[in-house]
Write a protein that holds these residues in place. Structure first.
Motif, PDB file in Angstrom:
ATOM      1  N   GLY A 175       0.804  -1.214   0.000  1.00 50.74           N
ATOM      2  CA  GLY A 175       0.000   0.000   0.000  1.00 50.74           C
ATOM      3  C   GLY A 175       0.833   1.258   0.000  1.00 50.74           C
ATOM      4  O   GLY A 175       1.919   1.306  -0.600  1.00 50.74           O
ATOM      5  N   ALA A 176       0.326   2.281   0.698  1.00 50.77           N
ATOM      6  CA  ALA A 176       1.004   3.571   0.742  1.00 50.77           C
ATOM      7  C   ALA A 176       0.585   4.326   1.984  1.00 50.77           C
ATOM      8  O   ALA A 176      -0.481   4.081   2.554  1.00 50.77           O
ATOM      9  N   ILE A 177       1.443   5.248   2.422  1.00 50.27           N
ATOM     10  CA  ILE A 177       1.136   6.145   3.525  1.00 50.27           C
ATOM     11  C   ILE A 177       1.410   7.573   3.072  1.00 50.27           C
ATOM     12  O   ILE A 177       2.044   7.803   2.039  1.00 50.27           O
ATOM     13  N   ARG A 178       0.918   8.529   3.829  1.00 53.57           N
ATOM     14  CA  ARG A 178       1.178   9.932   3.515  1.00 53.57           C
ATOM     15  C   ARG A 178       2.672  10.212   3.553  1.00 53.57           C
ATOM     16  O   ARG A 178       3.407   9.655   4.360  1.00 53.57           O
ATOM     17  N   ALA A 179       3.102  11.101   2.690  1.00 52.50           N
ATOM     18  CA  ALA A 179       4.505  11.532   2.719  1.00 52.50           C
ATOM     19  C   ALA A 179       4.732  12.387   3.954  1.00 52.50           C
ATOM     20  O   ALA A 179       3.935  13.265   4.272  1.00 52.50           O
ATOM     21  N   LEU A 180       5.791  12.089   4.686  1.00 49.27           N
ATOM     22  CA  LEU A 180       6.133  12.885   5.854  1.00 49.27           C
ATOM     23  C   LEU A 180       6.861  14.139   5.411  1.00 49.27           C
ATOM     24  O   LEU A 180       7.851  14.077   4.685  1.00 49.27           O
ATOM     25  N   GLY A 181       6.345  15.291   5.831  1.00 49.35           N
ATOM     26  CA  GLY A 181       6.882  16.561   5.365  1.00 49.35           C
ATOM     27  C   GLY A 181       8.216  16.904   5.996  1.00 49.35           C
ATOM     28  O   GLY A 181       8.647  16.330   6.983  1.00 49.35           O
ATOM     29  N   THR A 182       8.870  17.858   5.385  1.00 43.46           N
ATOM     30  CA  THR A 182      10.070  18.439   5.961  1.00 43.46           C
ATOM     31  C   THR A 182       9.782  19.909   6.222  1.00 43.46           C
ATOM     32  O   THR A 182       8.914  20.502   5.600  1.00 43.46           O
ATOM     33  N   GLU A 183      10.506  20.488   7.126  1.00 39.93           N
ATOM     34  CA  GLU A 183      10.233  21.858   7.520  1.00 39.93           C
ATOM     35  C   GLU A 183      11.539  22.649   7.540  1.00 39.93           C
ATOM     36  O   GLU A 183      12.567  22.135   7.974  1.00 39.93           O
ATOM     37  N   PRO A 184      11.526  23.909   7.058  1.00 42.14           N
ATOM     38  CA  PRO A 184      12.734  24.725   7.116  1.00 42.14           C
ATOM     39  C   PRO A 184      13.112  25.051   8.548  1.00 42.14           C
ATOM     40  O   PRO A 184      12.316  24.866   9.473  1.00 42.14           O
ATOM     41  N   SER A 185      14.328  25.575   8.741  1.00 41.69           N
ATOM     42  CA  SER A 185      14.770  25.941  10.083  1.00 41.69           C
ATOM     43  C   SER A 185      13.913  27.070  10.626  1.00 41.69           C
ATOM     44  O   SER A 185      13.234  27.782   9.882  1.00 41.69           O
ATOM     45  N   VAL A 186      13.966  27.254  11.952  1.00 37.90           N
ATOM     46  CA  VAL A 186      13.146  28.296  12.571  1.00 37.90           C
ATOM     47  C   VAL A 186      13.563  29.681  12.069  1.00 37.90           C
ATOM     48  O   VAL A 186      12.723  30.584  11.942  1.00 37.90           O
ATOM     49  N   THR A 187      14.836  29.867  11.722  1.00 32.82           N
ATOM     50  CA  THR A 187      15.294  31.158  11.189  1.00 32.82           C
ATOM     51  C   THR A 187      14.616  31.466   9.860  1.00 32.82           C
ATOM     52  O   THR A 187      14.154  32.593   9.628  1.00 32.82           O
ATOM     53  N   GLU A 188      14.520  30.470   8.980  1.00 31.42           N
ATOM     54  CA  GLU A 188      13.827  30.653   7.702  1.00 31.42           C
ATOM     55  C   GLU A 188      12.338  30.893   7.923  1.00 31.42           C
ATOM     56  O   GLU A 188      11.725  31.723   7.242  1.00 31.42           O
ATOM     57  N   ARG A 189      11.741  30.186   8.886  1.00 30.62           N
ATOM     58  CA  ARG A 189      10.302  30.318   9.107  1.00 30.62           C
ATOM     59  C   ARG A 189       9.930  31.704   9.612  1.00 30.62           C
ATOM     60  O   ARG A 189       8.809  32.160   9.399  1.00 30.62           O
ATOM     61  N   HIS A 190      10.868  32.377  10.276  1.00 29.77           N
ATOM     62  CA  HIS A 190      10.588  33.722  10.775  1.00 29.77           C
ATOM     63  C   HIS A 190      10.294  34.708   9.652  1.00 29.77           C
ATOM     64  O   HIS A 190       9.687  35.754   9.879  1.00 29.77           O
TER      65      HIS A 190
END
Length: 253
Positions: A57-72
């Motif tokens: 079967g298949a599962i949802r792709a697990l996301g990646t997240e930018p660093s907190v500095t980029e998210r600011h």
């Protein structure tokens, strides 16, 4: 009527928004195609990063997240609105725990402007830095292993420190929000958020609309453990249904 490949693959992804995992045989029955066709679809969607293949079967792709500095640098206006809306919820609280993240730093900055003579317990260096603007706020920083991408301490020493305190409220962010609850990209940060949640009388989740429906490895709480969600937009669909089912109050800033 034969369904096109594009429509079939869109339906597969829509199914994953409802269920975190799918089986090839079930998909073949629902879409009236062979299991080999479904396997080819899943392989193609995996190459596109839309999902992850599993045995059968298949599962949802697990996301990646930018660093907190980029998210600011992202969604600044939306996060400022969330922070302002959170202030009314926190008004009765004098001892507050705050988790790491870009939105929680915005909340801390509003606290520094609007509140006096409160105590904040945090593991986030960004939160502690903006609180320093107000000398009447007492800030306790949890020890632990420093994670540079998150700008915060994590690990057993962090959790042990937090277990020594109680708070009137906790403010926590999330990498993603699913029907099961908030999730985080950093597993060790999820453990810290869970500890903060357990030691606080009231829980406030702050997350912008880009987090809706996104899945990350650490599901650190269920909706029944969250008292309030503050966002810049109202959730909808299955996510809204899950939030409503557990009587989470939703404030849109």
């Amino acid at each position: 009527m034969r369904v096109s490949k594009a429509k079939r693959q869109s339906q597969i992804l829509a199914e994953l928004n409802v269920s975190p995992s799918l089986r090839i045989a079930d998909l073949a029955d629902r879409l009236a195609v062979s299991t080999e066709t479904i396997r080819r679809d899943l392989d193609e969607l995996t190459r596109q990063g839309q999902l992850n293949r599993t045995y059968g079967g298949a599962i949802r792709a697990l996301g990646t997240e930018p660093s907190v500095t980029e998210r600011h640098t992202l969604l600044v206006a939306e996060r400022e609105r969330i922070a302002r809306a959170t202030m009314e919820i926190l008004r009765p609280a004098n001892v507050i725990m705050i988790g790491s993240g870009s939105t929680t730093v915005h909340v801390a900055r509003r606290l520094a402007v609007e509140r006096t003579n409160i105590t904040v317990i945090t593991h986030s260096f960004g939160v502690a830095t903006v609180l320093a603007l107000n000398p009447t706020i007492s800030t306790l920083i949890a020890p632990g292993t420093y994670d540079g991408t998150e700008g915060a301490t994590v690990g057993v020493h962090t959790v042990g420190f937090l277990n020594e305190f109680f708070a009137d409220a906790v403010v926590l962010g999330a990498s993603g929000l699913t029907e099961e609850g908030p999730t985080d990209a950093l597993i060790e940060a999820g453990a810290v958020y869970g500890a903060m949640l357990a030691r606080s009388a009231r829980s406030v989740l702050v997350a912008d609309h880009s987090k809706f429906g996104r899945v990350f490895p650490s599901r650190w709480a269920r909706w029944k453990q969250i008292d309030a969600l503050v966002s810049d937009a109202a959730p909808n669909g299955q996510l809204q249904a899950a939030i409503d089912r557990h009587h989470v109050s939703v404030t849109v800033g």
